[in-house]
Design a protein around this motif. Structure first.
Motif, PDB file in Angstrom:
ATOM      1  N   THR A 151      35.715  41.964  34.722  1.00 54.96           N
ATOM      2  CA  THR A 151      34.215  42.551  34.542  1.00 54.96           C
ATOM      3  C   THR A 151      33.156  41.436  34.565  1.00 54.96           C
ATOM      4  OG1 THR A 151      34.431  42.170  32.090  1.00 54.96           O
ATOM      5  CG2 THR A 151      35.276  44.097  32.776  1.00 54.96           C
ATOM      6  N   PRO A 152      31.993  41.714  35.148  1.00 57.69           N
ATOM      7  CA  PRO A 152      31.578  43.345  35.505  1.00 57.69           C
ATOM      8  C   PRO A 152      31.967  43.629  36.847  1.00 57.69           C
ATOM      9  CG  PRO A 152      29.595  41.969  35.719  1.00 57.69           C
ATOM     10  CD  PRO A 152      30.828  40.906  35.369  1.00 57.69           C
ATOM     11  N   VAL A 163      34.228  44.975  38.549  1.00 54.53           N
ATOM     12  CA  VAL A 163      35.567  45.849  38.619  1.00 54.53           C
ATOM     13  C   VAL A 163      35.824  46.527  39.939  1.00 54.53           C
ATOM     14  CG1 VAL A 163      35.760  46.225  36.098  1.00 54.53           C
ATOM     15  CG2 VAL A 163      34.118  47.754  37.502  1.00 54.53           C
TER      16      VAL A 163
END
Length: 353
Positions: free
Chosen positions: A283-284, A286
């Motif tokens: 993350t962030p 993804v």
């Protein structure tokens, strides 16, 4: 592609659907039927994206969240039947907590001639190393390691394992029996040969996130031989899957030892196991979700699923019965109803660039 309408079942504090509707120029409708018809009298969309996740929904006695994916899907099917037109549907993650409901969903696609795609991002993300099993390979054993809570994270791990073992010689034949064991008995069964320590070692070798000593000072380690895995994993769980063709595979959920998903298999005639990690970008970013979205776009553009929904159907039923095994005292359950047969896609479907 453009979002033209949306239905939201629950709108808790912080819900962004109305803000996104204003930003991108679509309408949030109060019912699924109105959403598919865009407020008119006939279906007015080219495809449906169905996500039944999060929200406040009840659990059953096996701790499955009763997400209304089946109910949402059937609302779409009702519109298809009434309007005499069908469009492709993507259903995020497992089709349903119930195999019978999931089977009906897949059958609806065949009955009304619309493409159905479902499942997790793990089968289509990158693999480290970039490994795929040859279609028609002779598999002798397979083992998957995963992390996270039971339903949904074991679902992700089971589907990742399934996308590999379905490529074995003869194609997929369905699941004959399952058993879920947890606690210290898991390690004892490994020592007795119920599952392969060699394959666990091969799978762990692909992990980028070994915990314990590696977290403390960065050292490399053999978690099995130094005993760290037994110290780190409070409650291991083993999902034993027996297939109709005699093949067997095992999923080990080992929370605390690693933080990623890895696979290993023994091929006939090969001295060493083949192994890989299903890479989940941190993350962030993804971006593994983008890998799945590319397959959704393919379904929406062509009307044809790039891989069969039967994979997700079989995994949905396998998970349901594994959890039932645990609920009934970890008994072995024969599963003649999981006689799901299908052929894996010829071309590899995971991200390779």
């Amino acid at each position: 592609m453009r979002v033209v309408s949306m239905f939201v079942d629950q709108k808790p504090e912080g819900n962004q659907s109305e803000d996104r509707a204003r930003e991108f120029g679509f309408t949030v409708y109060p019912t699924i039927a109105e959403t598919l018809r865009c407020g008119g009298e006939n279906i007015a969309v080219d495809a449906v994206l169905l996500i039944g996740e999060h929200g406040d929904y009840p659990h059953n006695e096996m701790s499955q969240v009763l997400y209304p994916r089946y109910e949402f899907f059937k609302e779409c099917v009702k519109v298809f039947e009434e309007d005499g037109k069908s469009v492709p549907i993507f259903n995020d993650k497992h089709l349903s907590y119930s195999f019978e409901k999931a089977k009906e969903m897949v059958n609806d696609g065949y009955r009304l001639n619309f493409g159905v795609l479902a499942g997790s991002s793990l089968p289509v993300t990158w693999r480290l190393p970039d490994v795929d099993l040859s279609l028609g390979c002779e598999l002798e054993d397979a083992l998957m390691v995963g992390v996270g809570g039971s339903d949904p994270m074991d679902y992700h791990a089971l589907e990742a394992m399934q996308c590999m073992v379905e490529r074995r010689k003869g194609g997929e034949t369905g699941v004959a029996a399952v058993q879920l064991i947890d606690g210290e008995e898991v390690w004892k069964l490994g020592e007795k040969g119920r599952w392969s320590m060699e394959l666990l070692e091969a799978a762990l070798s692909r992990s980028d996130t070994p915990c314990g000593l590696t977290d403390e000072d960065g050292r490399t380690q053999d978690m099995i031989r130094n005993g760290e895995i037994y110290r780190l994993v409070d409650n291991p769980a083993a999902y034993f899957i027996e297939y109709n063709d005699g093949f067997k595979a095992t999923l080990l959920m080992i929370n605390g030892a690693i933080r990623d998903y890895c696979f290993a298999a023994k091929l006939k005639g090969e001295p060493l196991p083949v192994s890989t990690q299903f890479f989940l970008t941190p993350t962030p970013n993804v971006t593994y979700s983008a890998c799945l979205v590319s397959k959704i776009e393919e379904l929406f553009e062509t009307g044809v699923a790039p891989y069969p929904a039967e994979r997700t159907l079989l995994v949905s039923g396998t998970l349901e019965n594994c959890l039932l095994s645990r609920h009934r005292g970890h008994v072995r359950l024969e599963t003649p109803h999981l006689n799901v047969e299908y052929s894996a896609p010829t071309e590899s479907q995971h991200a390779q660039r």
